[in-house]
Motif scaffolding. Sequence first.
Motif, PDB file in Angstrom:
ATOM      1  N   VAL A 293       2.214   3.864  -7.437  1.00 11.03           N
ATOM      2  CA  VAL A 293       0.942   4.574  -7.277  1.00 11.03           C
ATOM      3  C   VAL A 293      -0.216   3.582  -7.292  1.00 11.03           C
ATOM      4  CG1 VAL A 293      -0.648   6.216  -8.335  1.00 11.03           C
ATOM      5  CG2 VAL A 293       1.802   6.716  -8.288  1.00 11.03           C
ATOM      6  N   VAL A 294      -0.197   2.684  -8.265  1.00  8.56           N
ATOM      7  CA  VAL A 294      -1.271   1.673  -8.367  1.00  8.56           C
ATOM      8  C   VAL A 294      -1.254   0.768  -7.141  1.00  8.56           C
ATOM      9  CG1 VAL A 294      -2.152  -0.240  -9.738  1.00  8.56           C
ATOM     10  CG2 VAL A 294      -1.218   1.768 -10.884  1.00  8.56           C
ATOM     11  N   ALA A 295      -0.064   0.456  -6.624  1.00 12.31           N
ATOM     12  CA  ALA A 295       0.038  -0.377  -5.420  1.00 12.31           C
ATOM     13  C   ALA A 295      -0.595   0.317  -4.218  1.00 12.31           C
ATOM     14  CB  ALA A 295       1.496  -0.706  -5.133  1.00 12.31           C
ATOM     15  N   VAL A 296      -0.414   1.639  -4.118  1.00 16.99           N
ATOM     16  CA  VAL A 296      -1.031   2.392  -3.020  1.00 16.99           C
ATOM     17  C   VAL A 296      -2.551   2.334  -3.132  1.00 16.99           C
ATOM     18  CG1 VAL A 296      -1.320   4.683  -1.990  1.00 16.99           C
ATOM     19  CG2 VAL A 296       0.947   3.924  -2.727  1.00 16.99           C
ATOM     20  N   VAL A 297      -3.056   2.485  -4.364  1.00 13.52           N
ATOM     21  CA  VAL A 297      -4.505   2.378  -4.579  1.00 13.52           C
ATOM     22  C   VAL A 297      -5.001   0.987  -4.190  1.00 13.52           C
ATOM     23  CG1 VAL A 297      -6.326   2.419  -6.329  1.00 13.52           C
ATOM     24  CG2 VAL A 297      -4.480   4.111  -6.402  1.00 13.52           C
ATOM     25  N   LEU A 298      -4.227  -0.035  -4.545  1.00 13.17           N
ATOM     26  CA  LEU A 298      -4.589  -1.409  -4.198  1.00 13.17           C
ATOM     27  C   LEU A 298      -4.610  -1.601  -2.687  1.00 13.17           C
ATOM     28  CD1 LEU A 298      -5.200  -4.247  -5.198  1.00 13.17           C
ATOM     29  CD2 LEU A 298      -2.755  -4.682  -5.317  1.00 13.17           C
ATOM     30  N   ILE A 299      -3.655  -0.999  -1.995  1.00 13.28           N
ATOM     31  CA  ILE A 299      -3.626  -1.082  -0.533  1.00 13.28           C
ATOM     32  C   ILE A 299      -4.895  -0.476   0.058  1.00 13.28           C
ATOM     33  CG2 ILE A 299      -2.477  -0.220   1.549  1.00 13.28           C
ATOM     34  CD1 ILE A 299       0.174  -0.383  -0.031  1.00 13.28           C
ATOM     35  N   LEU A 300      -5.266   0.712  -0.435  1.00 11.30           N
ATOM     36  CA  LEU A 300      -6.453   1.389   0.081  1.00 11.30           C
ATOM     37  C   LEU A 300      -7.719   0.585  -0.197  1.00 11.30           C
ATOM     38  CD1 LEU A 300      -5.647   5.083  -0.947  1.00 11.30           C
ATOM     39  CD2 LEU A 300      -5.514   4.081   1.338  1.00 11.30           C
ATOM     40  N   LEU A 301      -7.836   0.068  -1.412  1.00  8.37           N
ATOM     41  CA  LEU A 301      -9.030  -0.685  -1.787  1.00  8.37           C
ATOM     42  C   LEU A 301      -9.109  -2.030  -1.064  1.00  8.37           C
ATOM     43  CD1 LEU A 301      -9.215   0.010  -5.626  1.00  8.37           C
ATOM     44  CD2 LEU A 301     -10.652   0.960  -3.821  1.00  8.37           C
ATOM     45  N   SER A 302      -7.978  -2.528  -0.576  1.00 10.30           N
ATOM     46  CA  SER A 302      -7.973  -3.781   0.182  1.00 10.30           C
ATOM     47  C   SER A 302      -8.220  -3.539   1.667  1.00 10.30           C
ATOM     48  CB  SER A 302      -6.637  -4.507  -0.006  1.00 10.30           C
ATOM     49  OG  SER A 302      -6.418  -4.825  -1.351  1.00 10.30           O
ATOM     50  N   VAL A 303      -7.669  -2.436   2.181  1.00  8.22           N
ATOM     51  CA  VAL A 303      -7.774  -2.161   3.611  1.00  8.22           C
ATOM     52  C   VAL A 303      -9.170  -1.697   3.997  1.00  8.22           C
ATOM     53  CG1 VAL A 303      -6.998  -0.588   5.433  1.00  8.22           C
ATOM     54  CG2 VAL A 303      -5.324  -1.700   3.952  1.00  8.22           C
ATOM     55  N   LEU A 304      -9.783  -0.848   3.175  1.00  5.22           N
ATOM     56  CA  LEU A 304     -11.081  -0.279   3.539  1.00  5.22           C
ATOM     57  C   LEU A 304     -12.162  -1.338   3.775  1.00  5.22           C
ATOM     58  CD1 LEU A 304     -11.232   2.934   1.303  1.00  5.22           C
ATOM     59  CD2 LEU A 304     -11.034   2.806   3.791  1.00  5.22           C
ATOM     60  N   PRO A 305     -12.331  -2.332   2.880  1.00  8.20           N
ATOM     61  CA  PRO A 305     -13.348  -3.357   3.165  1.00  8.20           C
ATOM     62  C   PRO A 305     -13.070  -4.138   4.443  1.00  8.20           C
ATOM     63  CG  PRO A 305     -12.705  -3.429   0.857  1.00  8.20           C
ATOM     64  CD  PRO A 305     -11.742  -2.523   1.540  1.00  8.20           C
ATOM     65  N   ILE A 306     -11.789  -4.437   4.690  1.00 12.98           N
ATOM     66  CA  ILE A 306     -11.442  -5.183   5.897  1.00 12.98           C
ATOM     67  C   ILE A 306     -11.736  -4.355   7.144  1.00 12.98           C
ATOM     68  CG2 ILE A 306      -9.534  -6.244   7.166  1.00 12.98           C
ATOM     69  CD1 ILE A 306      -8.302  -6.964   4.462  1.00 12.98           C
ATOM     70  N   TRP A 307     -11.394  -3.059   7.093  1.00 13.83           N
ATOM     71  CA  TRP A 307     -11.666  -2.172   8.224  1.00 13.83           C
ATOM     72  C   TRP A 307     -13.163  -2.062   8.480  1.00 13.83           C
ATOM     73  CZ3 TRP A 307     -14.161   2.664   8.308  1.00 13.83           C
ATOM     74  CH2 TRP A 307     -14.100   3.334   9.530  1.00 13.83           C
TER      75      TRP A 307
END
Length: 266
Positions: A239-253
């Motif tokens: 679950v925390v890994a999914v949150v980390l993915i989202l928080l990493s992808v959004l700034p890059i996008w």
Amino acid sequence: MTLSTSIRRLLAGLTALILLLMYLPLAVVVLNSFNTSRSLTWPPPGLTFDWWQRAFHSEGARDAVITSVEVALASTVIALVLGTLMSLALQRYDFFGKSSVNLLVILPIALPGIVTGIALNNAFRGILSLQLSILTVIIAHSTFCIVTVFNNVQARLRRMGGNFEEASADLGAGVWTTFRLVTFPQLRSALLAGGLLAFALSFDEIIVTTFTAGAGVKTLPIWILDNLFRPNQAPIVNVVAVVLILLSVLPIWLAQKISGDNEALR
């Protein structure tokens, strides 16, 4: 260049295969965050939101998220200031050793993370006699976050040229007035894109963090690593890994979108 139908199909197939290899493991992590099984059996026997609720109420995970955000924000601010100043100096002025300084600024992001981590650990503990803490993590992250801001701002300065700044100076404006009214407005999108990339880079950094964080400092990637192999913690880690993915992808996008929109206007 015109490609035959068979070549186009081959390239399309290779592209699809590469994307599948890249993103299928991420899809498995996302699916496992809803897996009803603690041992993460495959295929999942059922789906549940229970792990998301437990992760939300996990004090360790919340503290790790807060620490990562604090480090990323502080590193980004430092990178924005220093990266902008260095790009202005290297792009607008000529001096002895300019190319060498340019290389030294970019070098930290090209070095292996473990080399950077060992070097900074030796510098903090040996040369500077500093206790490893959240401050040393922020300084360490700033060394490579500066590069993302520097590259974005320098690329924008090259495209801008110096005509507007020279015209401002000819009209009697000082250096600060010219920067505030002429240079900065043209750099805003580059600064925002560089800042978002720097934030994402800092937020999920683990190797350099491992060498520069004190015993009481746990960023989100370190928390995940510490809990990954603990019994009954794997679903929460997913679950925390999914949150980390989202928080990493959004700034890059967002950074990519800002850069693309700005290019379309030019």
